[in-house]
Scaffold this active site. Structure first.
Site, PDB file in Angstrom:
ATOM      1  CD  GLU A 270      -2.386   2.138   1.522  1.00 16.05           C
ATOM      2  OE1 GLU A 270      -1.759   2.614   0.554  1.00 16.05           O
ATOM      3  OE2 GLU A 270      -2.412   1.852   3.234  1.00 16.05           O
ATOM      4  CB  CYS A 304      -1.842   7.548   1.430  1.00 18.90           C
ATOM      5  SG  CYS A 304      -3.060   5.835   2.096  1.00 18.90           S
TER       6      CYS A 304
HETATM    7  C1  UN1 Z   1      -3.826   5.684   4.760  1.00 20.63           C
HETATM    8  O1  UN1 Z   1      -3.199   6.943   5.049  1.00 20.63           O
HETATM    9  O2  UN1 Z   1      -2.066   5.202   4.727  1.00 20.63           O
HETATM   10  O3  UN1 Z   1      -9.416   6.213   3.795  1.00 20.63           O
HETATM   11  C2  UN1 Z   1      -4.107   4.655   5.091  1.00 20.63           C
HETATM   12  C3  UN1 Z   1      -8.555   6.824   4.509  1.00 20.63           C
HETATM   13  C4  UN1 Z   1      -7.861   6.079   6.423  1.00 20.63           C
HETATM   14  C5  UN1 Z   1      -7.225   5.285   5.925  1.00 20.63           C
HETATM   15  C6  UN1 Z   1      -5.725   6.479   5.105  1.00 20.63           C
HETATM   16  N1  UN1 Z   1      -9.062   5.201   6.169  1.00 20.63           N
HETATM   17  O4  UN1 Z   1      -8.614   8.004   4.453  1.00 20.63           O
END
Ligand code: UN1
Length: 514
Positions: A270, A304
């Protein structure tokens, strides 16, 4: 004018006290070292100071952790899945009881505002609930056999030791996505958290150890190792680690992926995102502005899933940008633990430098920057910024980079085809959204020739996904899927079974042999 809500920031002594209180409440016995001792430093982006140090795992300790997880796997894999679910149910209960302390550690270590830190702990609770239900649903298929008196089916079995490498920005939820699911699947886990968030990891691990003791599960099912790249590399190289689930940069993924593949291990990656939202002329702009501001400026741009690119129809661009700029001007920036703050600090100075560099490059590429200045909070070691909105003449080089900071690049489009092409024109493929009230546009965005991302939303922003769906993305995002839906399948091995309950031995494909 930006309002800085908290001045002065909490002192390091106050932060240390909060850490000690939270750690004691969750039952974490690990002695925390002097800030000047060697090891992994636990600092807070709130004021940039080192609060404690945590011992770095030696190569022997990493080896022992993997060995212990492998040993625990031998019994855990034959423990009935619903019994394994009871461990995760207990972890979920402990997280409910300690939600505030856990959130306070997330705020101190990752700099998240209280509401988002509580949300992150809620995400752990949610995935525990999901995994408990899953523990009674690890189902396979029965498939029609071409042969009489034969049954053809698929069964799913535990995979082995799962190595989990997590990033600073979701220091606890991403561990929980992996661990809750891996544990009900019958796997055991070795976790290497980000070097930037060792304390939240100790707290999570203490709660899981307690849950193991409470339900009589072997404590070895979950191992924690602390340290940097070398520690992570041991998990990458070790053939006992059947699945390596890693969250981090594309650069990190490029190194990990081939090395795990080389030993025929499985990798679940990821990696970065460079997420866009398309705003069409029919969009409900009030709703769009709210969705955009949360996705782009929330978590100080350090998810992310953060919205980094806005692709807006030329006919509404000026109005939308001016509404975003005025919303940004009202965002309180400052101490993330203070009431009312909506934008906390960047994680460290390097992040700030990257943001400055990206904004300079954007200006050089013809962009008009609003915001992005450093906010003076009275502490040189902490890096607070006003989120930036940058009008770009085109999607130039800088827009293709993922800068982990609150920068929203705005570009215009004329036709939906053009907007979709711009959405898909970056190397990453994590999240995307369209704001529209036109069903044709919405469906087109979600269609096979629409957004190429792992997540494509309509009338909500790019971030803040629920755990019930599979989470992850395509292209340089790495292709992995974690969390809900059938992401559990990555944590198990599949066997295809053919059972002959007849007294004949017909061969498949009509083959005769002797
Ligand atoms: C991340 O930033 O690695 O959808 C995960 C989202 C969160 C998870 C982010 N539930 O922004």
């Amino acid at each position: 004018m930006t309002t800085v809500v908290t001045s002065p920031l909490p002192t390091s002594d106050a932060l240390r006290t909060r850490v000690r209180e939270a750690m004691t409440a969750v039952g974490a016995q690990v002695p925390l070292g002097d800030p000047n001792a060697g090891g992994v430093t636990a600092s807070s982006p709130i004021n940039g100071d080192v609060l404690f140090t945590v011992a770095e795992s030696t190569p022997d300790q990493v080896d022992a952790a993997i060995a212990a997880a492998a040993e625990a796997f031998a019994t855990w894999r034959t423990t009935p899945a619903p019994v394994r679910g009871a461990l995760v149910a207990r972890l979920g209960q402990l997280l409910v009881e300690h939600k505030e302390e856990m959130a306070s550690l997330v705020t101190i270590e990752a700099g998240k505002i209280t509401s988002e830190a509580l949300g992150e702990v809620q995400e752990m609770i949610d995935i525990c609930e999901f995994a408990v239900g899953l523990s009674r649903q690890l189902y396979g298929k029965t498939i029609a056999s071409e042969r009489p008196g034969h049954r053809l089916m698929e069964t799913w079995h535990p995979l082995g030791v799962v190595g989990v490498i997590t990033a600073f920005n979701f220091p606890v939820a991403v561990w929980a996505w992996n661990t809750a699911v891996a544990l009900v699947c019958g796997d055991t886990v070795v976790w290497k958290p980000s070097e930037l968030t060792p304390l939240t990891a100790i707290a999570c691990h203490a709660l899981l150890a307690r849950a193991c003791a409470d339900v009589g599960a072997p404590e070895g099912v979950s191992q924690l190792v602390q340290g940097g790249r070398e520690v992570g590399e041991r998990l990458v190289e070790d053939h006992r680690v059947a699945l390596l689930s890693a969250t981090g940069s594309v650069r990190m993924g490029r190194q990990i992926g081939p090395r795990v593949a080389q030993r025929f291990g499985k990798a679940l990656l990821e990696l970065g995102g460079n997420n866009a939202a398309v705003v069409t002329p029919s969009a409900d702009l009030d709703l769009a502005v709210r969705g955009i501001v949360f996705s782009a400026a929330g978590t100080a741009g350090q998810r992310c899933t953060t919205l980094r690119r806005l692709i807006v129809h030329s006919s509404i661009a000026d109005e939308l940008v001016s509404r975003i700029v005025s919303a940004y001007a009202q965002l309180p920036v400052g101490d993330p633990s203070a009431d009312g703050t909506l934008v906390g600090p960047l994680i460290h100075e390097t992040s700030y430098r990257d943001m400055v560099g990206a904004l300079q490059q954007a200006a050089a590429e013809g962009g008009t920057v609003v915001g992005g200045e450093r906010v003076d909070v009275g502490d040189e070691g902490a890096f607070y910024v006003r989120p930036a909105v940058v009008r770009m003449p085109a999607q130039s080089e800088v827009v293709h980079l993922e800068t982990f900071a609150p920068i929203l690049y705005v570009m215009t489009y004329e036709t939906l085809d053009e907007a979709i092409a711009m959405n898909n024109a970056v190397p990453q493929g994590l999240s995307s959204a369209i704001f529209t009230l036109d069903v044709r546009e919405a469906e087109r965005f979600l269609a096979a020739d629409g957004s190429d991302c792992g997540i494509a939303n309509v009338n909500i922003g790019t971030s803040g996904a629920e755990i019930g769906g599979a989470f992850g993305g395509e292209k340089e995002t790495g292709g992995g899927r974690e969390s809900g839906s059938d992401a559990w399948k990555a944590y198990m091995r599949r066997a295809t079974n053919t059972v002959n309950y007849s007294s004949e031995l017909p061969l498949a494909q009509g083959v005769h042999f002797g």
